[in-house]
Write a protein that holds these residues in place. Sequence first.
Motif, PDB file in Angstrom:
ATOM      1  N   GLU A   1      99.492  34.262  82.810  1.00  0.00           N
ATOM      2  CA  GLU A   1      98.557  34.089  83.923  1.00  0.00           C
ATOM      3  C   GLU A   1      97.165  34.459  83.412  1.00  0.00           C
ATOM      4  O   GLU A   1      96.931  35.582  82.986  1.00  0.00           O
ATOM      5  CB  GLU A   1      98.958  34.968  85.101  1.00  0.00           C
ATOM      6  N   ASN A   2      96.241  33.510  83.455  1.00  0.00           N
ATOM      7  CA  ASN A   2      94.892  33.694  82.930  1.00  0.00           C
ATOM      8  C   ASN A   2      93.864  33.553  84.039  1.00  0.00           C
ATOM      9  O   ASN A   2      93.904  32.580  84.810  1.00  0.00           O
ATOM     10  CB  ASN A   2      94.598  32.666  81.831  1.00  0.00           C
ATOM     11  N   HIS A   3      92.931  34.508  84.112  1.00  0.00           N
ATOM     12  CA  HIS A   3      91.902  34.524  85.145  1.00  0.00           C
ATOM     13  C   HIS A   3      90.526  34.301  84.513  1.00  0.00           C
ATOM     14  O   HIS A   3      90.210  34.876  83.471  1.00  0.00           O
ATOM     15  CB  HIS A   3      91.905  35.859  85.891  1.00  0.00           C
ATOM     16  N   PHE A   4      89.720  33.477  85.192  1.00  0.00           N
ATOM     17  CA  PHE A   4      88.362  33.188  84.745  1.00  0.00           C
ATOM     18  C   PHE A   4      87.418  33.355  85.931  1.00  0.00           C
ATOM     19  O   PHE A   4      87.761  32.969  87.061  1.00  0.00           O
ATOM     20  CB  PHE A   4      88.249  31.752  84.224  1.00  0.00           C
ATOM     21  N   ASP A   5      86.225  33.909  85.678  1.00  0.00           N
ATOM     22  CA  ASP A   5      85.244  34.064  86.759  1.00  0.00           C
ATOM     23  C   ASP A   5      84.727  32.725  87.250  1.00  0.00           C
ATOM     24  O   ASP A   5      84.336  32.589  88.404  1.00  0.00           O
ATOM     25  CB  ASP A   5      84.066  34.926  86.299  1.00  0.00           C
ATOM     26  N   ASN A   6      84.691  31.733  86.387  1.00  0.00           N
ATOM     27  CA  ASN A   6      84.351  30.374  86.794  1.00  0.00           C
ATOM     28  C   ASN A   6      84.848  29.420  85.717  1.00  0.00           C
ATOM     29  O   ASN A   6      85.568  29.815  84.799  1.00  0.00           O
ATOM     30  CB  ASN A   6      82.850  30.204  87.051  1.00  0.00           C
ATOM     31  N   GLU A   7      84.457  28.158  85.816  1.00  0.00           N
ATOM     32  CA  GLU A   7      84.969  27.139  84.905  1.00  0.00           C
ATOM     33  C   GLU A   7      84.450  27.301  83.479  1.00  0.00           C
ATOM     34  O   GLU A   7      85.093  26.889  82.519  1.00  0.00           O
ATOM     35  CB  GLU A   7      84.579  25.752  85.438  1.00  0.00           C
TER      36      GLU A   7
ATOM     37  N   THR B   1      88.725  36.396  81.608  1.00  0.00           N
ATOM     38  CA  THR B   1      88.405  37.778  81.957  1.00  0.00           C
ATOM     39  C   THR B   1      89.634  38.664  82.093  1.00  0.00           C
ATOM     40  O   THR B   1      89.553  39.875  81.938  1.00  0.00           O
ATOM     41  CB  THR B   1      87.630  37.820  83.283  1.00  0.00           C
ATOM     42  N   TYR B   2      90.787  38.063  82.396  1.00  0.00           N
ATOM     43  CA  TYR B   2      91.977  38.852  82.690  1.00  0.00           C
ATOM     44  C   TYR B   2      93.197  38.012  82.350  1.00  0.00           C
ATOM     45  O   TYR B   2      93.206  36.794  82.543  1.00  0.00           O
ATOM     46  CB  TYR B   2      91.979  39.231  84.172  1.00  0.00           C
ATOM     47  N   ARG B   3      94.223  38.644  81.805  1.00  0.00           N
ATOM     48  CA  ARG B   3      95.397  37.899  81.366  1.00  0.00           C
ATOM     49  C   ARG B   3      96.654  38.734  81.547  1.00  0.00           C
ATOM     50  O   ARG B   3      96.646  39.949  81.316  1.00  0.00           O
ATOM     51  CB  ARG B   3      95.246  37.486  79.898  1.00  0.00           C
ATOM     52  N   ILE B   4      97.761  38.077  81.924  1.00  0.00           N
ATOM     53  CA  ILE B   4      99.076  38.704  82.025  1.00  0.00           C
ATOM     54  C   ILE B   4     100.048  37.888  81.178  1.00  0.00           C
ATOM     55  O   ILE B   4     100.049  36.659  81.245  1.00  0.00           O
ATOM     56  CB  ILE B   4      99.580  38.751  83.479  1.00  0.00           C
ATOM     57  N   VAL B   5     100.883  38.570  80.402  1.00  0.00           N
ATOM     58  CA  VAL B   5     101.913  37.911  79.601  1.00  0.00           C
ATOM     59  C   VAL B   5     103.242  38.602  79.881  1.00  0.00           C
ATOM     60  O   VAL B   5     103.353  39.827  79.754  1.00  0.00           O
ATOM     61  CB  VAL B   5     101.590  37.982  78.096  1.00  0.00           C
ATOM     62  N   ASN B   6     104.257  37.821  80.272  1.00  0.00           N
ATOM     63  CA  ASN B   6     105.569  38.365  80.606  1.00  0.00           C
ATOM     64  C   ASN B   6     106.624  37.933  79.593  1.00  0.00           C
ATOM     65  O   ASN B   6     106.569  36.824  79.057  1.00  0.00           O
ATOM     66  CB  ASN B   6     106.010  37.898  81.995  1.00  0.00           C
TER      67      ASN B   6
ATOM     68  N   GLU C   1     105.742  43.433  80.497  1.00  0.00           N
ATOM     69  CA  GLU C   1     104.583  42.837  81.155  1.00  0.00           C
ATOM     70  C   GLU C   1     103.327  43.386  80.483  1.00  0.00           C
ATOM     71  O   GLU C   1     103.123  44.599  80.448  1.00  0.00           O
ATOM     72  CB  GLU C   1     104.590  43.186  82.646  1.00  0.00           C
ATOM     73  N   LEU C   2     102.511  42.494  79.920  1.00  0.00           N
ATOM     74  CA  LEU C   2     101.300  42.891  79.207  1.00  0.00           C
ATOM     75  C   LEU C   2     100.077  42.484  80.015  1.00  0.00           C
ATOM     76  O   LEU C   2      99.989  41.360  80.508  1.00  0.00           O
ATOM     77  CB  LEU C   2     101.247  42.231  77.828  1.00  0.00           C
ATOM     78  N   PHE C   3      99.106  43.404  80.130  1.00  0.00           N
ATOM     79  CA  PHE C   3      97.870  43.160  80.870  1.00  0.00           C
ATOM     80  C   PHE C   3      96.697  43.234  79.890  1.00  0.00           C
ATOM     81  O   PHE C   3      96.514  44.246  79.215  1.00  0.00           O
ATOM     82  CB  PHE C   3      97.684  44.206  81.971  1.00  0.00           C
ATOM     83  N   TYR C   4      95.920  42.173  79.846  1.00  0.00           N
ATOM     84  CA  TYR C   4      94.784  42.099  78.928  1.00  0.00           C
ATOM     85  C   TYR C   4      93.474  42.067  79.704  1.00  0.00           C
ATOM     86  O   TYR C   4      93.349  41.360  80.713  1.00  0.00           O
ATOM     87  CB  TYR C   4      94.864  40.831  78.070  1.00  0.00           C
ATOM     88  N   ASP C   5      92.506  42.847  79.224  1.00  0.00           N
ATOM     89  CA  ASP C   5      91.121  42.741  79.680  1.00  0.00           C
ATOM     90  C   ASP C   5      90.421  41.860  78.664  1.00  0.00           C
ATOM     91  O   ASP C   5      90.189  42.290  77.532  1.00  0.00           O
ATOM     92  CB  ASP C   5      90.494  44.136  79.757  1.00  0.00           C
ATOM     93  N   GLN C   6      90.125  40.612  79.089  1.00  0.00           N
ATOM     94  CA  GLN C   6      89.731  39.572  78.137  1.00  0.00           C
ATOM     95  C   GLN C   6      90.855  39.448  77.107  1.00  0.00           C
ATOM     96  O   GLN C   6      91.977  39.146  77.472  1.00  0.00           O
ATOM     97  CB  GLN C   6      88.364  39.870  77.533  1.00  0.00           C
ATOM     98  N   ASP C   7      90.610  39.710  75.830  1.00  0.00           N
ATOM     99  CA  ASP C   7      91.681  39.585  74.838  1.00  0.00           C
ATOM    100  C   ASP C   7      92.140  40.936  74.303  1.00  0.00           C
ATOM    101  O   ASP C   7      92.887  41.002  73.322  1.00  0.00           O
ATOM    102  CB  ASP C   7      91.215  38.707  73.672  1.00  0.00           C
ATOM    103  N   SER C   8      91.735  42.025  74.945  1.00  0.00           N
ATOM    104  CA  SER C   8      92.148  43.369  74.530  1.00  0.00           C
ATOM    105  C   SER C   8      93.265  43.871  75.430  1.00  0.00           C
ATOM    106  O   SER C   8      93.137  43.844  76.671  1.00  0.00           O
ATOM    107  CB  SER C   8      90.961  44.336  74.599  1.00  0.00           C
ATOM    108  N   LEU C   9      94.364  44.317  74.832  1.00  0.00           N
ATOM    109  CA  LEU C   9      95.491  44.826  75.602  1.00  0.00           C
ATOM    110  C   LEU C   9      95.062  46.061  76.374  1.00  0.00           C
ATOM    111  O   LEU C   9      94.600  47.043  75.800  1.00  0.00           O
ATOM    112  CB  LEU C   9      96.663  45.154  74.680  1.00  0.00           C
TER     113      LEU C   9
END
Length: 279
Positions: free
Chosen positions: A126-132, A137-142, A153-161
Amino acid sequence: MRNIILVTKISFFIFIALLWSCENNKEIKNIKKTYNIPSIIEYDFPDTLKGKIKSIHIMKYDIEEINGKYVKVPYEKRYDIADYNNTTIQFDERGNDIYYYEYDSIRNITLKIEKTFNERDSLLTENHFDNELKPRTYRIVNTYNTDGFKTEELFYDQDSLYERKVYEYNKNKLTKAVLYRKGKEIAHYAYDKEMATPSTGSKPKNEATTDPYGESDEINHQEIYDSQGNLSQYKAIYKGGLEEEKYFYYDMKGNCIRKEYFENGKPTYVIERKITYYQ
C-alpha cells in the motif's frame, strides 16, 4: 474550501490507519462481493454495493441560493467530523480496491493510494502519495504464510523503514504480535482467546453511524421505500425545530448514485456517485 490540516508523521500514520480500518476484510463468492470502502465515505453511503464494480467517483457540493436559484458550489466541511474531497476508488475484477484518489474543487489530486494484492486477495503493498507528482510519502508491505495468515507488516516513511510488526500463530490462533520501531521493541501483544482469520474472511456488516445532530435530539423520523425496497426518502424532526430531509436516487443495478439533503425545506448539499461496472 476544505481546510488544510498539518499533522506530524505519527499522526498521519494514525489517520491513515483509521481511514482504511478493517483493511482486506472482503468476501468473494462467485460475483457477490463486499467492497472495501473507507469508513469516512461509508458515513455518506452505508449501503451494500451491487454488481461487478470497476470504479466509484464521488462528488460533494453545497447548495446555495444565488439570484433566486439554487446552485451547486464547492463543498465545505461540516459537523467537525472527518471529511474528504471528491473521491475516486478503482477496483480490479476480483473486487480489490487497487487505487484511491482524492481531488480538490478544481480536480487537482490531493491524495493518491495504490495497492497490490496476491492470489488470495490479501493486501501485499500500500503506497501513499500527497498528490500525483510528489514522491511516495508512506508505504506498507505485508508478508503471509502458506495458510494465508499475515506474519509481518512493514511501515515505511518514504523509503525508510519506520515500524515493523511481527505476528506469531499456533495453528490458526494468533498468539503474539511484537511492534518494533527503528529496530527496538516498543510494544508486545499477547492473545489468549482471539482467533486470527485469513484476510479473505467476511467483512463485518456496516455499523450504524451516529447522527451529526445527536440521536438524543431526534424526536421523530420517517423512512419511505420504493417498490424495489430501496430507501427513497428520510425525514427527521429534532428538538429546537430543525427538520431534515434526505432523498435517495438509484441506478439500474440498485446502487445509490445521488443523495440530496434539505434542512427546513431548503436544499443544503448533495452527494453524487458515478459508478462504472465490468461487463
